[in-house]
Write a protein that holds these residues in place. Structure first.
Motif, mmCIF file in Angstrom:
data_model
loop_
_atom_site.group_PDB
_atom_site.id
_atom_site.type_symbol
_atom_site.label_atom_id
_atom_site.label_comp_id
_atom_site.label_asym_id
_atom_site.label_seq_id
_atom_site.Cartn_x
_atom_site.Cartn_y
_atom_site.Cartn_z
ATOM 1 N N TYR A 183 0.826 -1.210 0.000
ATOM 2 C CA TYR A 183 0.000 0.000 0.000
ATOM 3 C C TYR A 183 0.861 1.261 0.000
ATOM 4 N N VAL A 184 1.880 1.282 0.845
ATOM 5 C CA VAL A 184 2.774 2.449 0.925
ATOM 6 C C VAL A 184 3.463 2.682 -0.421
ATOM 7 N N LEU A 185 3.965 1.606 -1.027
ATOM 8 C CA LEU A 185 4.662 1.747 -2.307
ATOM 9 C C LEU A 185 3.728 2.207 -3.421
ATOM 10 N N VAL A 186 2.510 1.695 -3.445
ATOM 11 C CA VAL A 186 1.541 2.105 -4.465
ATOM 12 C C VAL A 186 1.198 3.586 -4.304
ATOM 13 N N LEU A 187 0.938 4.007 -3.066
ATOM 14 C CA LEU A 187 0.642 5.428 -2.836
ATOM 15 C C LEU A 187 1.837 6.304 -3.205
ATOM 16 N N ALA A 188 3.035 5.853 -2.865
ATOM 17 C CA ALA A 188 4.238 6.608 -3.214
ATOM 18 C C ALA A 188 4.422 6.670 -4.725
ATOM 19 N N SER A 189 4.147 5.578 -5.413
ATOM 20 C CA SER A 189 4.286 5.562 -6.867
ATOM 21 C C SER A 189 3.319 6.548 -7.524
ATOM 22 N N GLY A 190 2.082 6.522 -7.096
ATOM 23 C CA GLY A 190 1.104 7.465 -7.645
ATOM 24 C C GLY A 190 1.412 8.906 -7.283
ATOM 25 N N GLY A 191 1.806 9.118 -6.030
ATOM 26 C CA GLY A 191 2.121 10.483 -5.582
ATOM 27 C C GLY A 191 3.337 11.064 -6.285
ATOM 28 N N GLY B 102 9.623 5.480 -10.676
ATOM 29 C CA GLY B 102 10.072 4.195 -11.199
ATOM 30 C C GLY B 102 10.456 3.222 -10.104
ATOM 31 N N LEU B 103 11.197 3.704 -9.118
ATOM 32 C CA LEU B 103 11.629 2.828 -8.024
ATOM 33 C C LEU B 103 10.462 2.316 -7.194
ATOM 34 N N THR B 104 9.525 3.200 -6.881
ATOM 35 C CA THR B 104 8.385 2.766 -6.073
ATOM 36 C C THR B 104 7.457 1.848 -6.869
ATOM 37 N N ALA B 105 7.331 2.087 -8.176
ATOM 38 C CA ALA B 105 6.519 1.191 -9.017
ATOM 39 C C ALA B 105 7.153 -0.197 -9.073
ATOM 40 N N LEU B 106 8.478 -0.251 -9.243
ATOM 41 C CA LEU B 106 9.166 -1.539 -9.237
ATOM 42 C C LEU B 106 9.048 -2.217 -7.871
ATOM 43 N N GLY B 107 9.146 -1.432 -6.814
ATOM 44 C CA GLY B 107 8.989 -1.982 -5.470
ATOM 45 C C GLY B 107 7.607 -2.568 -5.265
ATOM 46 N N ALA B 108 6.591 -1.858 -5.721
ATOM 47 C CA ALA B 108 5.218 -2.364 -5.581
ATOM 48 C C ALA B 108 5.042 -3.653 -6.395
ATOM 49 N N LEU B 109 5.636 -3.694 -7.564
ATOM 50 C CA LEU B 109 5.569 -4.905 -8.386
ATOM 51 C C LEU B 109 6.230 -6.082 -7.664
ATOM 52 N N PHE B 110 7.404 -5.841 -7.120
ATOM 53 C CA PHE B 110 8.132 -6.892 -6.401
ATOM 54 C C PHE B 110 7.341 -7.381 -5.184
#
Length: 131
Positions: A86-94, A116-124
């Motif tokens: 959840y944190v990574l998804v919100l960070a990616s969008g923000g 890019g980093l947070t999107a990759l993190g959310a994917l992982f």
């Protein structure tokens, strides 16, 4: 035979492909786009945003659907990993929003990298939840 679960996961992965894969592809193309003209990267980013943001919101919707469908796993370490997601998804969008509205090249670079980093993190982390 196509099940609702297969459809749900397909739509989620398809949206992730657009959101994450599109960012990687666009980042790789930036040098060539810059060589084509000063306004070309911005035009490409605007075109990407027309599919990226809908994909992001599909990711959120199907992500919620995934959590509801897997409600029996919502405890312990699985729930903790979900919180990280959840944190990574919100960070990616923000950070994507901040990148799109950046006023300086430095801001664009910082927020682009963070997106890019947070999107990759959310994917992982999403793969960790699915394993």
């Amino acid at each position: 035979m196509l099940s609702l679960e297969t459809f749900r996961l397909f739509i989620h992965v398809l949206a992730a492909t657009v959101w994450v894969g599109g960012q990687i592809t666009l980042a790789a193309l930036v040098p060539a786009l810059r060589a084509a003209g000063a306004e070309v990267p911005k035009a490409a980013a605007n075109a990407f945003n027309r599919i990226a943001w809908p994909a992001f919101f599909v990711l959120i919707a199907t992500g919620v659907w995934n959590v509801i469908a897997d409600h029996n796993q919502n405890h312990g370490s699985w729930a903790a990993v979900l919180g990280v997601k959840y944190v990574l998804v919100l960070a990616s969008g923000g950070t994507a929003y901040a990148h799109a509205h950046a006023k300086t090249k430095k801001q664009m670079a910082i927020f682009g990298a963070l997106t890019g980093l947070t999107a990759l993190g959310a994917l992982f982390v999403g793969m960790m939840l699915a394993a």
